[in-house]
Design an enzyme around this catalytic site. Structure first.
Site, PDB file in Angstrom:
ATOM      1  N   SER A  11     -26.287 -21.683  15.972  1.00 35.36           N
ATOM      2  CA  SER A  11     -27.793 -22.324  15.797  1.00 35.36           C
ATOM      3  C   SER A  11     -28.127 -23.326  14.299  1.00 35.36           C
ATOM      4  O   SER A  11     -29.052 -24.041  14.484  1.00 35.36           O
ATOM      5  CB  SER A  11     -28.955 -21.780  16.165  1.00 35.36           C
ATOM      6  OG  SER A  11     -29.116 -20.499  15.226  1.00 35.36           O
ATOM      7  N   GLY A  12     -27.302 -22.952  13.500  1.00 30.63           N
ATOM      8  CA  GLY A  12     -27.372 -23.556  12.364  1.00 30.63           C
ATOM      9  C   GLY A  12     -26.620 -24.893  12.323  1.00 30.63           C
ATOM     10  O   GLY A  12     -26.484 -25.685  13.226  1.00 30.63           O
ATOM     11  N   TYR A  13     -26.644 -25.706  11.058  1.00 30.14           N
ATOM     12  CA  TYR A  13     -26.103 -26.957  11.112  1.00 30.14           C
ATOM     13  C   TYR A  13     -24.823 -27.016  11.371  1.00 30.14           C
ATOM     14  O   TYR A  13     -24.192 -27.969  12.090  1.00 30.14           O
ATOM     15  CB  TYR A  13     -26.415 -27.610   9.726  1.00 30.14           C
ATOM     16  CG  TYR A  13     -27.937 -28.152   9.553  1.00 30.14           C
ATOM     17  CD1 TYR A  13     -28.779 -28.355  10.852  1.00 30.14           C
ATOM     18  CD2 TYR A  13     -28.680 -28.123   8.594  1.00 30.14           C
ATOM     19  CE1 TYR A  13     -30.258 -28.698  10.712  1.00 30.14           C
ATOM     20  CE2 TYR A  13     -29.860 -28.507   8.498  1.00 30.14           C
ATOM     21  CZ  TYR A  13     -30.636 -28.864   9.340  1.00 30.14           C
ATOM     22  OH  TYR A  13     -32.119 -29.198   9.328  1.00 30.14           O
ATOM     23  N   THR A  14     -23.837 -25.981  10.826  1.00 28.63           N
ATOM     24  CA  THR A  14     -22.358 -26.207  11.004  1.00 28.63           C
ATOM     25  C   THR A  14     -22.110 -25.801  12.419  1.00 28.63           C
ATOM     26  O   THR A  14     -21.296 -26.303  13.184  1.00 28.63           O
ATOM     27  CB  THR A  14     -21.652 -24.974  10.168  1.00 28.63           C
ATOM     28  OG1 THR A  14     -22.214 -25.525   8.891  1.00 28.63           O
ATOM     29  CG2 THR A  14     -20.235 -25.027  10.487  1.00 28.63           C
ATOM     30  N   CYS A 153     -17.457 -27.307   1.518  1.00 31.30           N
ATOM     31  CA  CYS A 153     -17.600 -28.532   1.342  1.00 31.30           C
ATOM     32  C   CYS A 153     -17.354 -29.065   0.017  1.00 31.30           C
ATOM     33  O   CYS A 153     -16.413 -30.135  -0.065  1.00 31.30           O
ATOM     34  CB  CYS A 153     -18.882 -29.006   1.918  1.00 31.30           C
ATOM     35  SG  CYS A 153     -20.323 -28.097   1.063  1.00 31.30           S
ATOM     36  N   ASN A 319     -20.540 -33.835   4.623  1.00 33.99           N
ATOM     37  CA  ASN A 319     -20.327 -32.343   4.376  1.00 33.99           C
ATOM     38  C   ASN A 319     -20.154 -31.511   5.853  1.00 33.99           C
ATOM     39  O   ASN A 319     -19.622 -30.397   5.755  1.00 33.99           O
ATOM     40  CB  ASN A 319     -21.539 -31.875   3.290  1.00 33.99           C
ATOM     41  CG  ASN A 319     -22.882 -32.254   4.082  1.00 33.99           C
ATOM     42  OD1 ASN A 319     -23.228 -33.358   4.086  1.00 33.99           O
ATOM     43  ND2 ASN A 319     -23.534 -31.100   4.179  1.00 33.99           N
TER      44      ASN A 319
END
Lengths: 352, 352, 352, 352
Positions: A11-14, A153, A319
């Site tokens: 559920s995070g950005y990654t 990153c 990133n």
């Protein structure tokens, strides 16, 4: 589709970026996406962009059993540092391929975890088995790998900016400054006072400027290339973009060198790397992460100040893609024997 | 009001900022504002913010006679490098006080103009009379000065970030990297392909990274402080903000030093400088130009990486104020015998 | 300095903006700034821009006694709706002048609080004493007022955009659409998922689009002007800026009217209002909040589509200044018998 | 690859976006890309994102002969209004399929060109043959079409926001306000004073607010749906984003209606449209172009203010994709008998 994939910490950005890219991967079916906070919700409840994709897929609370029962062949873990250590070990030992996007397997030297991350690494044997998932440096070792440590990153950008110089030992390896500029998505999806829009937009803000952890990775990898110890001082700065990181790797030449020599050096080093594009001379002149947005490219270039014998290697990445999810897929493609760019052949978005 | 002021090149961003600040200056009346392009138009035709101010003031085409006829006592010139050289000389010799915001009088050494600006300086004698208008370094010389060379924005930030270290000779003076991040207003008011919003927003873009001209000023001033030659490699990067410049001056310590020592050093150096604020420890932790927006402050701080003996001096300014118009007014205040902060006592805007 | 001022709820954005503006007010000394969260910290601990200002002033936890002991003459309350109701009553009855920036005293009709804010107003008598602090409409009533209800930001923009049309009854008063576009600072200083920079930047997002509370104020004030009931449908949209609100008040003309007639109407209506600037014809052509940044101006204008008999009134404000802190100071200036623009004569920042 | 495609006017933003999308189209080979300004340069000279793509393809100066010689089957024309009229006619009559992204064939009524575009349309017969390329309304007519008039971006958003309401004749069709908010890329790739980054960023700026040309398309299409004349007042506002347009179509209900009824109406209307996603109830609650970035989706939703009988239909698009290049490809796919989403199955980028 040949592979069943579980995404941990989805559920995070990654995690979201993994889902975006895997949706386009012809050999992958995502069979599980875990999230403690959003368990039970459809993935588009968080990742608004994925509305209409992954119909029927809902976040599940993480559990080893659930993942094993999903009959996943591959686990991409976007769990935070330390949190997933035990689980990734179990999955690995159960025969799954593990691509870990945390720092848990990036450093070869177990001691380094104490220094940089403040904990004793419990599985030094696994560190030996893990492959640092930077294809431009470890393409051969990645073939067949089952434990991939996907790079940080800032480390990715720092290493790609400087690798040709380090390998050729052209610069003073004890005096390298990597000044990184990064967008706000690098800080993750959790709101904080510093990430609050009115505070974050228009910022030009040093963070962790006394030596950022990703320096450990950069030192490890550049040292390996150089064949001797490289010291890297890595100083990130938060700037206004959402996506994008530019590493400006400033170094002092040990001998006089011509621009054309450097150009050949960089071109040669990245000759077989489909996701590195050399930017030199033609517009925009130097790498700018703006022009890799949404893609797995690293745009690489350099600037030479002859007057002072200073050279700066630049690497511009998105990133979340080459700095995280895209690179993880790229490394796994190689490990799985697939073409390196499977599912990743996307031009960047411009203007964006 | 005691002084009659003419602003040359008043339709650009620096000119506009001079008009904004002088509108608040209790001792100043603006009697002329020149602009070739907008001659005849009211100043708010260009500077939309100034609608309702300077009623009756219209841009006039520049001419020496017109300025002399305006009975100006002081000329602030925001004409481009080289363009105003002859005129500023005339005004100076006619007894006016000249504050030149171009580079025309910044360098002491006439030879340097050939190297850095590509022309032979026609008035080396005037270079000797000019005072470099950085009050933090030249407060005494500024008193009574009639020819003030107002510093470049990147140079201002670079110098303020590193001055205490240079003066104390704490760092390797031959290996200084100043990595600057700047907003778009630094490029001036003329639209170009690179400044077009869709191309400029979200950029993280090195520009003139092979050695920027402002290094000449930084080297000159830091050398004077150090008492020996200082070399500065200055590399600007365009980032998304409109206003703001952060200089990160990376240097290598010659001897071990404690954080507290550095803190005292910086605090001591800037003790009498009302527009320098030391940011260290308390939030936001390090200087960020976001928090000086619209003001004449320079927020200064540093970070020490003991592991590598690397120190970074930071200076955050609003490039149009402390980096241009505000600093010009500040220097002129001193020259005129006024309190240094006359007309400049404005808190920054936040959030902005 | 003649007046002792206490700022309640001083650590939020409105509180910070009050402190910024009051720092420049020649008749004011800030004697207390309250904050539960930051009690004990210096004001610059939160308001980084105010470093170097208000030396010695620290946030105090809010208490009626403490404020009374501070011997404040005036209280500016930036406490949330409902929270400060009891306290402002006490201060008012103790003889202090109260400027309340919440909605607690904005509506004349006690019933309206049930409808729009979901609570029964406990002090209907005070509602009768309160003056709606929009100087452009209530300048006379404000003189000597001791309880000022400072308007909402969207309401301010909506009313200023449409007031001349309403007063003249030129448009269908039952069919008014006010489409507002606002920056992120309007949401306050508390981080949320929606205000997280990667989620908020680049958003163009309707919020509370089924009828925003500020419509109640707009309807009240425009009805008063028109002399009959006006209905306003107010739909805000979050856009990328930090500061700024533009109200586009779309209405249908009841009879044909010429552009020049409208121009005279608007010019006449705001003739004596020093903070309203009419933008029409000359660049930038129409009001844009970009060009009032940091100032107390409201830029007002209109567009007429003759083909359809549609007119749009525009008002552009800085939501934290004319939409909050600046307007509060302006209204209080009038109440206190000071020149309306005391402490507020600041040109906007441009570019910004 | 089955189709040979020529892109005319390929160096602008729409042209670049066509190249980005066609690079992913499995049935297309781009055989020509014309540009007067950049003739002879590789496409990545302008479109930095496309470095590494279209190897060998260089811009050619536009000429009818060159395009015909390229043996293109299909021409996508991104030439400006009026400029390409004669050429597209020739290509069409030579048997090529023409997808025209200008306004040249959008209006059925030749008279309308005089009113809205100021010229007499020379080929009224072609207007009868052209199909308005909005697949959600003209899917059937598009099959086999050889002259496709690709809709304007604001028109696309306006129509999609309101089509279900118009078709059902639920609202007053003579009193529709479409308030559009758009990013800077809508203005094209040519730098102007208004698009200069310091002037454009943070703007909230009405443009052409006296009635925008795209209203003509919206009126034409909504009238067709409603079966009677619809009047649309369309007012665009420039906001800070680069990509993205949100149309807020405000209308007055003719009868009371429940939210669920509207939901069913919208869902039914777009049931067979793969690129329309209904956003209602689940986060983010309402359409926001932020969450369609880079994709061909139109996110559609609505808000009902029962108190006033006002309904707003929202449509959020990426102006360069669903508002231009993506929609052109989508319409052509249908014309060519390919699956509608060929080459367009891309999730949006988030966060971005």
């Amino acid at each position: 589709m040949a592979y069943r994939v579980a995404v941990l910490g989805a559920s995070g950005y990654t995690g979201g970026e993994l889902l975006r890219l895997l949706a386009l991967h012809p050999e992958v079916e995502v069979v599980a996406a875990t999230s403690r906070e959003y368990a039970g919700k459809p993935v588009h409840f968080v990742h608004f962009n994925l509305r209409g994709w992954y119909r029927g897929l809902r976040f599940t609370p993480f559990s080893v059993d659930a993942v094993l029962k999903s009959e996943a062949d591959v686990v991409f873990s976007a769990l935070p540092h330390g949190v997933g250590l035990e689980y990734t070990k179990t999955f690995y030992e159960s025969g799954l391929t593990v691509v870990d996007l945390s720092a848990d397997y990036r450093l070869r030297n177990p001691e380094a975890y104490k220094t940089w991350y403040g904990f004793e690494h419990p599985y030094p044997d696994l560190l030996e088995k893990a492959v640092y998932g930077l294809p431009e440096l470890h393409r051969e070792e990645l073939r067949g790998a089952r434990l991939i440590a996907s790079p940080g990153c800032n480390a990715t950008a720092a290493i790609l900016a400087l690798a040709p110089l380090a390998k050729e030992r052209l610069v003073d390896l004890s005096r390298i400054i990597v000044d990184v500029k990064v967008g706000s998505s690098e800080g993750g999806s959790k709101p904080t006072r510093g990430s609050h829009h009115p505070e974050r937009e228009n910022a030009i803000r040093p963070y962790e400027p006394r030596g950022h952890r990703h320096a450990a990775e950069a030192e490890q990898e550049l040292s390996r290339l150089a064949g001797s110890e490289v010291r890297v001082s890595l100083i990130p700065h938060a700037v206004s973009s959402i996506r994008g990181a530019l590493a400006s790797g400033h170094a002092w030449l040990l001998r006089e060198v011509e621009e054309q020599t450097l150009l050949r050096l960089y071109a040669g080093f990245y000759r077989d790397s489909p996701f590195v594009r050399l930017v030199h001379g033609t517009p925009p002149g130097y790498p700018d992460p703006k022009y890799v947005a949404g893609s797995n490219y690293a745009d690489v270039g350099f600037a030479l100040e002859k007057r002072l014998g200073r050279v700066t290697g630049f690497a511009a990445i998105d990133n979340l893609v080459k700095g995280a999810a895209g690179q993880a897929v790229q490394a796994w493609n190689i490990a799985a024997g697939l073409p390196e760019d499977t599912g990743l052949r996307l031009p960047p978005l411009k203007p964006a």
